[in-house]
Design a protein around this motif. Sequence first.
Motif, PDB file in Angstrom:
ATOM      1  N   THR A   1      -2.232  -1.756  -0.461  1.00 29.36           N
ATOM      2  CA  THR A   1      -1.130  -1.743   0.503  1.00 29.36           C
ATOM      3  C   THR A   1      -0.080  -0.712   0.103  1.00 29.36           C
ATOM      4  N   TYR A   2       0.274  -0.704  -1.185  1.00 32.12           N
ATOM      5  CA  TYR A   2       1.242   0.299  -1.646  1.00 32.12           C
ATOM      6  C   TYR A   2       0.718   1.717  -1.378  1.00 32.12           C
ATOM      7  N   LYS A   3      -0.547   1.935  -1.672  1.00 33.59           N
ATOM      8  CA  LYS A   3      -1.140   3.254  -1.476  1.00 33.59           C
ATOM      9  C   LYS A   3      -1.147   3.646  -0.012  1.00 33.59           C
ATOM     10  N   ASP A   4      -1.448   2.674   0.859  1.00 31.78           N
ATOM     11  CA  ASP A   4      -1.496   2.941   2.291  1.00 31.78           C
ATOM     12  C   ASP A   4      -0.104   3.316   2.811  1.00 31.78           C
ATOM     13  N   ILE A   5       0.916   2.566   2.389  1.00 30.45           N
ATOM     14  CA  ILE A   5       2.282   2.863   2.827  1.00 30.45           C
ATOM     15  C   ILE A   5       2.715   4.237   2.326  1.00 30.45           C
ATOM     16  N   SER A   6       2.347   4.544   1.106  1.00 31.71           N
ATOM     17  CA  SER A   6       2.715   5.827   0.513  1.00 31.71           C
ATOM     18  C   SER A   6       2.103   6.994   1.271  1.00 31.71           C
ATOM     19  N   HIS A   7       0.884   6.822   1.757  1.00 28.89           N
ATOM     20  CA  HIS A   7       0.215   7.885   2.510  1.00 28.89           C
ATOM     21  C   HIS A   7       0.646   7.916   3.979  1.00 28.89           C
ATOM     22  N   ARG A   8       1.065   6.762   4.490  1.00 29.04           N
ATOM     23  CA  ARG A   8       1.362   6.690   5.920  1.00 29.04           C
ATOM     24  C   ARG A   8       2.751   7.235   6.240  1.00 29.04           C
ATOM     25  N   TYR A   9       3.710   7.041   5.336  1.00 28.34           N
ATOM     26  CA  TYR A   9       5.092   7.423   5.615  1.00 28.34           C
ATOM     27  C   TYR A   9       5.563   8.520   4.657  1.00 28.34           C
ATOM     28  N   GLN A  10       6.521   9.305   5.142  1.00 26.65           N
ATOM     29  CA  GLN A  10       7.124  10.357   4.332  1.00 26.65           C
ATOM     30  C   GLN A  10       8.426   9.829   3.727  1.00 26.65           C
ATOM     31  N   PHE A  11       8.455   9.689   2.415  1.00 24.84           N
ATOM     32  CA  PHE A  11       9.663   9.243   1.730  1.00 24.84           C
ATOM     33  C   PHE A  11      10.359  10.463   1.136  1.00 24.84           C
ATOM     34  N   GLN A  12      11.639  10.585   1.428  1.00 23.79           N
ATOM     35  CA  GLN A  12      12.381  11.777   1.003  1.00 23.79           C
ATOM     36  C   GLN A  12      12.338  11.965  -0.512  1.00 23.79           C
ATOM     37  N   GLY A  13      11.960  13.173  -0.906  1.00 23.24           N
ATOM     38  CA  GLY A  13      11.916  13.515  -2.320  1.00 23.24           C
ATOM     39  C   GLY A  13      10.563  13.275  -2.961  1.00 23.24           C
ATOM     40  N   PHE A  14       9.613  12.751  -2.190  1.00 23.58           N
ATOM     41  CA  PHE A  14       8.287  12.468  -2.751  1.00 23.58           C
ATOM     42  C   PHE A  14       7.198  12.976  -1.802  1.00 23.58           C
ATOM     43  N   ARG A  15       6.140  13.497  -2.414  1.00 23.18           N
ATOM     44  CA  ARG A  15       4.989  13.903  -1.612  1.00 23.18           C
ATOM     45  C   ARG A  15       4.246  12.662  -1.126  1.00 23.18           C
ATOM     46  N   LYS A  16       3.600  12.777   0.059  1.00 31.03           N
ATOM     47  CA  LYS A  16       2.838  11.647   0.594  1.00 31.03           C
ATOM     48  C   LYS A  16       1.772  11.228  -0.415  1.00 31.03           C
ATOM     49  N   GLY A  17       1.719   9.946  -0.657  1.00 32.42           N
ATOM     50  CA  GLY A  17       0.735   9.408  -1.579  1.00 32.42           C
ATOM     51  C   GLY A  17       1.222   9.322  -3.005  1.00 32.42           C
ATOM     52  N   HIS A  18       2.443   9.787  -3.262  1.00 36.48           N
ATOM     53  CA  HIS A  18       2.953   9.786  -4.636  1.00 36.48           C
ATOM     54  C   HIS A  18       4.290   9.062  -4.748  1.00 36.48           C
ATOM     55  N   THR A  19       4.609   8.198  -3.785  1.00 41.40           N
ATOM     56  CA  THR A  19       5.881   7.478  -3.832  1.00 41.40           C
ATOM     57  C   THR A  19       5.770   6.294  -4.787  1.00 41.40           C
ATOM     58  N   PRO A  20       6.658   6.173  -5.774  1.00 41.48           N
ATOM     59  CA  PRO A  20       6.595   5.049  -6.725  1.00 41.48           C
ATOM     60  C   PRO A  20       6.856   3.710  -6.020  1.00 41.48           C
ATOM     61  N   ARG A  21       6.311   2.660  -6.599  1.00 40.62           N
ATOM     62  CA  ARG A  21       6.476   1.334  -6.020  1.00 40.62           C
ATOM     63  C   ARG A  21       7.942   0.923  -5.873  1.00 40.62           C
ATOM     64  N   PRO A  22       8.802   1.162  -6.889  1.00 42.89           N
ATOM     65  CA  PRO A  22      10.206   0.749  -6.747  1.00 42.89           C
ATOM     66  C   PRO A  22      10.884   1.382  -5.538  1.00 42.89           C
ATOM     67  N   VAL A  23      10.526   2.621  -5.234  1.00 38.90           N
ATOM     68  CA  VAL A  23      11.115   3.291  -4.067  1.00 38.90           C
ATOM     69  C   VAL A  23      10.659   2.607  -2.789  1.00 38.90           C
ATOM     70  N   ILE A  24       9.347   2.303  -2.708  1.00 36.09           N
ATOM     71  CA  ILE A  24       8.810   1.610  -1.522  1.00 36.09           C
ATOM     72  C   ILE A  24       9.451   0.240  -1.390  1.00 36.09           C
ATOM     73  N   ASP A  25       9.597  -0.479  -2.530  1.00 33.50           N
ATOM     74  CA  ASP A  25      10.220  -1.808  -2.491  1.00 33.50           C
ATOM     75  C   ASP A  25      11.646  -1.723  -1.974  1.00 33.50           C
ATOM     76  N   GLY A  26      12.371  -0.665  -2.387  1.00 30.50           N
ATOM     77  CA  GLY A  26      13.756  -0.539  -1.990  1.00 30.50           C
ATOM     78  C   GLY A  26      13.921  -0.204  -0.522  1.00 30.50           C
ATOM     79  N   ILE A  27      12.966   0.555   0.043  1.00 28.43           N
ATOM     80  CA  ILE A  27      13.093   0.987   1.441  1.00 28.43           C
ATOM     81  C   ILE A  27      12.354   0.032   2.391  1.00 28.43           C
ATOM     82  N   VAL A  28      11.124  -0.266   2.076  1.00 30.09           N
ATOM     83  CA  VAL A  28      10.306  -1.119   2.943  1.00 30.09           C
ATOM     84  C   VAL A  28      10.566  -2.591   2.664  1.00 30.09           C
ATOM     85  N   GLY A  29      10.762  -2.923   1.381  1.00 30.72           N
ATOM     86  CA  GLY A  29      10.959  -4.317   0.989  1.00 30.72           C
ATOM     87  C   GLY A  29       9.688  -4.884   0.383  1.00 30.72           C
ATOM     88  N   ARG A  30       9.816  -5.469  -0.800  1.00 35.03           N
ATOM     89  CA  ARG A  30       8.623  -6.009  -1.475  1.00 35.03           C
ATOM     90  C   ARG A  30       7.989  -7.147  -0.670  1.00 35.03           C
TER      91      ARG A  30
END
Length: 446
Positions: A33-62
Motif C-alpha cells: 500500500t505504501y509503495k502504491d501510494i508513493s507511485h500514484r501521487y507526486q509528493f513535493q520534494g520526492f521522486r515518485k516511488g521514493h517517498t518515505p513512509r513518515p511523509v506519507i503518514d503525515g500527508i495521507v494519514g497512517r
Amino acid sequence: MNITVTAEKPENGKVVATITVPAAEVDKYVARTYKDISHRYQFQGFRKGHTPRPVIDGIVGRDAVLGQATEDLMNDAQPAMLEELDIVPVESPDYGEDPLAVVEHEDFTATVTVSVPPTCELDSYDAPAINMPPEEATEAEIDQQLEQLMSYHNTYEDVEEDREATKDDVVSLDVEDKVEQKSGLAGTDRQLNLSSAYLPEEFVAGVVGMKKGDQKDIAWTEKQGENERNYEVSVTLKAIKKSVTPELDDEFAKKNFGFDTVAELRDALKEDIENDKKSSLPSLKEDRVVEEIGKHLTLEEVPEAYLNQVFNELGQEVLGQLQRQGISLDMYLAARNIKSQDFVNDLHEQAEERARQSLALDALADKLGLEATDEDVRAEFEKANVDDVDARIEEFKKGGQLPAIRESIRRSKAVDWMVENAPVTVVDEIAEARAKAEGADSEDAE
C-alpha cells in the motif's frame, strides 16, 4: 494468499467463519500500500516511488494507509475463504459493525458471517416417477402436425348465424380513431382475432357482445412508463368469421406439400417427429425429473436472500438471451403485449420454482454423497473450449468462483442419477390432450 480459515457447521443458512492472516502476510499488504501510494501521487520534494513512509503518514494519514491495506487484504482473503470452505454466498459476507483494520507485524483475524443456500431435506430420496412420450411418433402426433400445416391454408367465411361476438371469434371490423392518439387499429374491413394477446383487453371487451351491423365507441388507457396514453375508436362490426380448412387429399398434398399421396406426407411427418425426439426427449426427461424432485422439498419457504439471488440470475439469463437476439426488453414486451409488472411477476414465480428445484438437487446430492472432483472441474472448462484451461481455473479460484462450479457439477450428477433411475411410464400425451379437449367441447355443446 496464505490464510487460515475455520468455520462452524452451517446453521439456518449461515456460515460463521474465522479468517486468520499471518503477520508476515499483513506486512506485505502494508508495504504494498505504501509503495502504491508513493507511485500514484507526486509528493513535493520526492521522486515518485521514493517517498518515505513518515511523509506519507503525515500527508495521507497512517489510518488511511492501514485502511486501504485492510481493504486490499480482505478483497483477496474473501475469495480464498470461499474456496477453502467451498461455499457459494447468496449475498455479500457480513464482517460485523466494527470497522476492521490491520496492525503491522501482527496477525490479522476477522469473523465473517456468510449467507449460503439452506441445507434442506426431501420427503423421499427415491428417483421420482415420471411420464414420457414414446420414442416413436404416434398417430395423434402426426395428426397434430398435419393440422398445423393445414392451418396455414385456412380461409375465413362469414358466419350466417345472427349472434353476438365472443372472445374466441375472428371478426371483420371498420375501426376509426376518434382522438389524436393513434391506436394502430384503424382501418376498413380489419380482420382481427379477438383471442390475440396483442389486442388491448378493453378493446376486446368492447367488441364482445356486438352483432353484425352494430356500432360502438370504445375507449381505453395504456400506461407506458410514467406516461399514460388515451385511445378512443369507433367500431362497426361487419361480420363474424369462421375458419374453413380445405380437404386434405392426394391432389392437395401433391400441390401444396410436394408428396404424391397423403400417406407419403404422413410418413415424412412421422420421420421428422422421430428425428426431433432423438434430441428433445433426453432434455425433456431431465426437465421432468428436476420438476418432480422439487415437489419433494420439505422446506416451507425459500429464504428471501437466496430467492433474490436466483431471481437476479434468471433475469440476467433472460436479458442475455434477448441481447443475443438483438432486441431490448422493452421491444420484447411490446411485441407480445406483455405488461412489465406481469413479466416481473412471472419471473418471480419461475425463480421460486428454480430455487426449490436447486435446493432439492443439493439435498439429493448430499444424500447420495456426490462430489465434484478436480477432474470434473477441469472437464467443465474443457467443454467450454477455453484457450488455457489451467489459467482459467486459476482465475476462477482467485475470484472465489470455483465453489459455484462444483455446486453446478454436483447438481448435474444428481440429475444424471435421477435420469438413470427414474421409473418411466410411456404416455401418448398428445392423444390424451386431444381427447380431453374434445370432451370439453362436447360438454360446452350440451
